[in-house]
Scaffold this motif. Structure first.
Motif, mmCIF file in Angstrom:
data_model
loop_
_atom_site.group_PDB
_atom_site.id
_atom_site.type_symbol
_atom_site.label_atom_id
_atom_site.label_comp_id
_atom_site.label_asym_id
_atom_site.label_seq_id
_atom_site.Cartn_x
_atom_site.Cartn_y
_atom_site.Cartn_z
ATOM 1 N N MET A 228 2.984 -0.031 12.038
ATOM 2 C CA MET A 228 2.234 0.271 10.820
ATOM 3 C C MET A 228 1.821 1.738 10.852
ATOM 4 S SD MET A 228 -0.787 -2.054 9.120
ATOM 5 C CE MET A 228 -1.930 -1.941 10.477
ATOM 6 N N ASN A 229 2.361 2.532 9.919
ATOM 7 C CA ASN A 229 2.066 3.964 9.947
ATOM 8 C C ASN A 229 0.622 4.246 9.522
ATOM 9 O OD1 ASN A 229 1.874 4.345 7.036
ATOM 10 N ND2 ASN A 229 4.110 4.152 6.965
ATOM 11 N N ALA A 230 0.176 5.467 9.819
ATOM 12 C CA ALA A 230 -1.229 5.820 9.614
ATOM 13 C C ALA A 230 -1.634 5.718 8.147
ATOM 14 C CB ALA A 230 -1.482 7.228 10.144
ATOM 15 N N ASP A 231 -0.744 6.142 7.246
ATOM 16 C CA ASP A 231 -1.042 6.074 5.820
ATOM 17 C C ASP A 231 -1.273 4.629 5.386
ATOM 18 O OD1 ASP A 231 -0.968 6.888 2.918
ATOM 19 O OD2 ASP A 231 0.855 5.676 2.992
ATOM 20 N N PHE A 232 -0.388 3.741 5.806
ATOM 21 C CA PHE A 232 -0.524 2.333 5.430
ATOM 22 C C PHE A 232 -1.742 1.709 6.102
ATOM 23 C CE2 PHE A 232 0.759 -2.227 6.020
ATOM 24 C CZ PHE A 232 0.582 -2.594 4.689
ATOM 25 N N GLN A 233 -1.997 2.041 7.351
ATOM 26 C CA GLN A 233 -3.190 1.550 8.035
ATOM 27 C C GLN A 233 -4.459 1.919 7.269
ATOM 28 O OE1 GLN A 233 -2.743 3.107 12.088
ATOM 29 N NE2 GLN A 233 -3.079 1.051 12.860
ATOM 30 N N GLY A 234 -4.508 3.174 6.830
ATOM 31 C CA GLY A 234 -5.660 3.634 6.066
ATOM 32 C C GLY A 234 -5.800 2.892 4.751
ATOM 33 N N TRP A 235 -4.671 2.653 4.089
ATOM 34 C CA TRP A 235 -4.665 1.930 2.820
ATOM 35 C C TRP A 235 -5.153 0.501 3.018
ATOM 36 C CZ3 TRP A 235 -1.885 -2.333 0.952
ATOM 37 C CH2 TRP A 235 -1.918 -2.520 -0.441
ATOM 38 N N VAL A 236 -4.654 -0.155 4.065
ATOM 39 C CA VAL A 236 -5.060 -1.538 4.354
ATOM 40 C C VAL A 236 -6.560 -1.607 4.615
ATOM 41 C CG1 VAL A 236 -4.905 -3.412 6.067
ATOM 42 C CG2 VAL A 236 -2.820 -2.344 5.188
ATOM 43 N N LYS A 237 -7.041 -0.722 5.466
ATOM 44 C CA LYS A 237 -8.465 -0.721 5.803
ATOM 45 C C LYS A 237 -9.321 -0.481 4.562
ATOM 46 C CE LYS A 237 -11.819 -0.816 8.839
ATOM 47 N NZ LYS A 237 -12.159 -2.097 9.522
ATOM 48 N N SER B 283 8.309 2.557 -7.927
ATOM 49 C CA SER B 283 7.864 2.818 -6.562
ATOM 50 C C SER B 283 7.345 1.531 -5.938
ATOM 51 C CB SER B 283 6.763 3.882 -6.557
ATOM 52 O OG SER B 283 6.259 4.044 -5.252
ATOM 53 N N THR B 284 8.046 1.049 -4.947
ATOM 54 C CA THR B 284 7.689 -0.238 -4.334
ATOM 55 C C THR B 284 7.269 -0.074 -2.870
ATOM 56 O OG1 THR B 284 10.022 -0.597 -3.757
ATOM 57 C CG2 THR B 284 9.253 -1.529 -5.845
ATOM 58 N N ASP B 285 6.915 1.151 -2.488
ATOM 59 C CA ASP B 285 6.604 1.413 -1.079
ATOM 60 C C ASP B 285 5.521 0.489 -0.536
ATOM 61 O OD1 ASP B 285 8.483 3.360 -1.149
ATOM 62 O OD2 ASP B 285 7.097 5.067 -1.077
ATOM 63 N N ARG B 286 4.449 0.310 -1.305
ATOM 64 C CA ARG B 286 3.357 -0.529 -0.812
ATOM 65 C C ARG B 286 3.800 -1.980 -0.623
ATOM 66 N NH1 ARG B 286 0.561 2.916 1.716
ATOM 67 N NH2 ARG B 286 -0.840 4.226 0.500
ATOM 68 N N LEU B 287 4.558 -2.499 -1.569
ATOM 69 C CA LEU B 287 5.031 -3.874 -1.425
ATOM 70 C C LEU B 287 5.949 -4.012 -0.216
ATOM 71 C CD1 LEU B 287 5.698 -4.941 -5.121
ATOM 72 C CD2 LEU B 287 3.954 -5.863 -3.583
ATOM 73 N N LEU B 288 6.768 -3.005 0.031
ATOM 74 C CA LEU B 288 7.626 -3.026 1.217
ATOM 75 C C LEU B 288 6.787 -3.010 2.493
ATOM 76 C CD1 LEU B 288 10.384 -0.498 0.061
ATOM 77 C CD2 LEU B 288 10.740 -2.919 0.558
ATOM 78 N N GLN B 289 5.749 -2.187 2.494
ATOM 79 C CA GLN B 289 4.892 -2.083 3.676
ATOM 80 C C GLN B 289 4.129 -3.383 3.921
ATOM 81 O OE1 GLN B 289 2.765 1.412 2.354
ATOM 82 N NE2 GLN B 289 3.883 2.760 3.741
ATOM 83 N N VAL B 290 3.653 -4.021 2.855
ATOM 84 C CA VAL B 290 2.942 -5.290 3.034
ATOM 85 C C VAL B 290 3.913 -6.363 3.513
ATOM 86 C CG1 VAL B 290 1.535 -7.073 1.938
ATOM 87 C CG2 VAL B 290 1.208 -4.686 1.301
ATOM 88 N N THR B 291 5.157 -6.324 3.041
ATOM 89 C CA THR B 291 6.179 -7.254 3.522
ATOM 90 C C THR B 291 6.356 -7.117 5.026
ATOM 91 O OG1 THR B 291 7.349 -7.161 1.397
ATOM 92 C CG2 THR B 291 8.600 -7.958 3.295
ATOM 93 N N ASP B 292 6.474 -5.889 5.504
ATOM 94 C CA ASP B 292 6.603 -5.656 6.954
ATOM 95 C C ASP B 292 5.361 -6.157 7.690
ATOM 96 O OD1 ASP B 292 9.049 -4.492 6.496
ATOM 97 O OD2 ASP B 292 8.308 -2.428 6.619
ATOM 98 N N PHE B 293 4.212 -5.911 7.111
ATOM 99 C CA PHE B 293 2.943 -6.348 7.701
ATOM 100 C C PHE B 293 2.925 -7.862 7.886
ATOM 101 C CE2 PHE B 293 -1.838 -6.955 6.867
ATOM 102 C CZ PHE B 293 -2.192 -6.679 8.171
ATOM 103 N N ILE B 294 3.422 -8.586 6.895
ATOM 104 C CA ILE B 294 3.464 -10.056 6.943
ATOM 105 C C ILE B 294 4.436 -10.545 8.010
ATOM 106 C CG2 ILE B 294 4.263 -12.091 5.650
ATOM 107 C CD1 ILE B 294 3.050 -10.751 3.131
ATOM 108 N N VAL B 295 5.642 -9.985 8.039
ATOM 109 C CA VAL B 295 6.692 -10.482 8.922
ATOM 110 C C VAL B 295 6.451 -10.059 10.378
ATOM 111 C CG1 VAL B 295 9.176 -10.415 9.414
ATOM 112 C CG2 VAL B 295 8.375 -10.597 7.051
#
Length: 297
Positions: free
Chosen positions: A1-10, A281-293
């Motif tokens: 989980m990259n830093a940008d996505f980690q920050g977004w999740v938090k 732009s589907t980057d966030r959905l892709l990142q959440v998909t990775d987070f789930i799997v």
């Protein structure tokens, strides 16, 4: 989980936690014990994956955060109500949830039953009380979609099939049918309701988005089954090995761990491919998909 996505999740997790804190009844409002138990069940735990999906879907088409957070909270309240009821002795009979005693263990069974009922009602109160879209007819449709996802043709129906399947060996299509309802329906609702808060998508785009949500709903359950078989109670925050103990049909019992993991990756790949058709732009959905799997708890 990259830093940008980690920050977004938090950031999103804190946002939804604050919203839920502010919209759950206060503990000092009568009936105090029920309101205290509602807050106990909802606050201070969980990955908030369904709200994350609502936020990510809303980013596809410029949805206002003030609208998305309402549907994100409503879906999470439905989810928590289902957990509270699922843990009851008449259902899965569990004592641990999100790393703390289940609601009926902390309070009692009648209180836990009323907590679930009250959280479900609050979800629909929020959906009706706040503006989710400029089109009132569309807002009614959104409320209807959440109701269907939670009811006998969605989550509750999937739970009924789950209870009827204990001790049976289901086929893979039968297991998939159960989880499209039990787990998948609410995940699909989280995605679609987030998107409905924004600018209008074409029918084709909505169909692709719904198929994406179906894929990740199933992937979520496959990973859940693997974790139940392999992870520890401490890591999961709930009782590990419960499915095998109760002789429930799972992706692991049917396929084994290795093939179940492969299925999760196949569903992940299908989700990726589906998002390519959205033209946004589907980057966030892709990142959440990775987070789930890729999650480990």
């Amino acid at each position: 989980m990259n830093a940008d996505f980690q920050g977004w999740v938090k950031s999103r997790q804190l946002q939804i936690e604050s919203y839920l804190q502010n919209h759950l009844p206060a503990e000092n409002h009568a009936p105090e014990r029920l309101h205290e138990a509602m807050r106990y069940a909802v606050l201070g735990g969980g990955k908030r994956i369904r709200p994350l999906l609502s936020f990510a879907a809303g980013e596809l088409n410029g949805a206002e955060e003030s609208r998305v957070i309402v549907v994100a909270a409503a879906v999470e309240l439905i989810h928590v109500y289902s957990l509270v009821h699922d843990d009851l002795p008449c259902m899965d009979d569990d004592t641990l949830r999100r790393g703390k005693p289940t609601c009926h263990m902390k309070y009692d069974e009648p209180t836990a039953l009323l907590v679930g009922d009250s959280l479900q009602s609050l979800a629909f109160q929020l959906m009706a009380e706040f503006s989710l879209t400029d089109n009132p007819k569309k807002q009614l449709e959104m409320i209807q979609k959440l109701a269907q996802a939670a009811g006998s043709r969605g989550m509750a129906g999937g739970q009924a099939i789950d209870l009827e399947s204990v001790g049976k060996m289901l086929t893979l299509p039968e297991l998939e049918f159960m989880h499209i309802h039990k787990t998948g329906a609410l995940i699909r609702a989280a995605v679609m309701l987030g998107a409905y808060c924004g600018n209008k998508l074409s029918e084709e785009q909505l169909n692709h988005l719904d198929h994406f949500a179906k894929c990740i709903g199933l992937a979520f359950q496959v990973v859940d089954d693997v974790l139940d078989a392999e992870a520890t109670t401490a890591a999961l925050g709930k009782t590990a090995g419960k499915d095998a103990e109760q002789n429930k049909p799972t992706y692991v019992s049917i396929l084994g761990v290795r093939q179940a993991r492969e299925l999760a990756k196949e569903l992940q790949h299908d989700a990726y491919q589906t998002l390519e058709h959205l033209g946004k732009s589907t980057d966030r959905l892709l990142q959440v998909t990775d987070f789930i799997v890729q999650r480990e708890f």
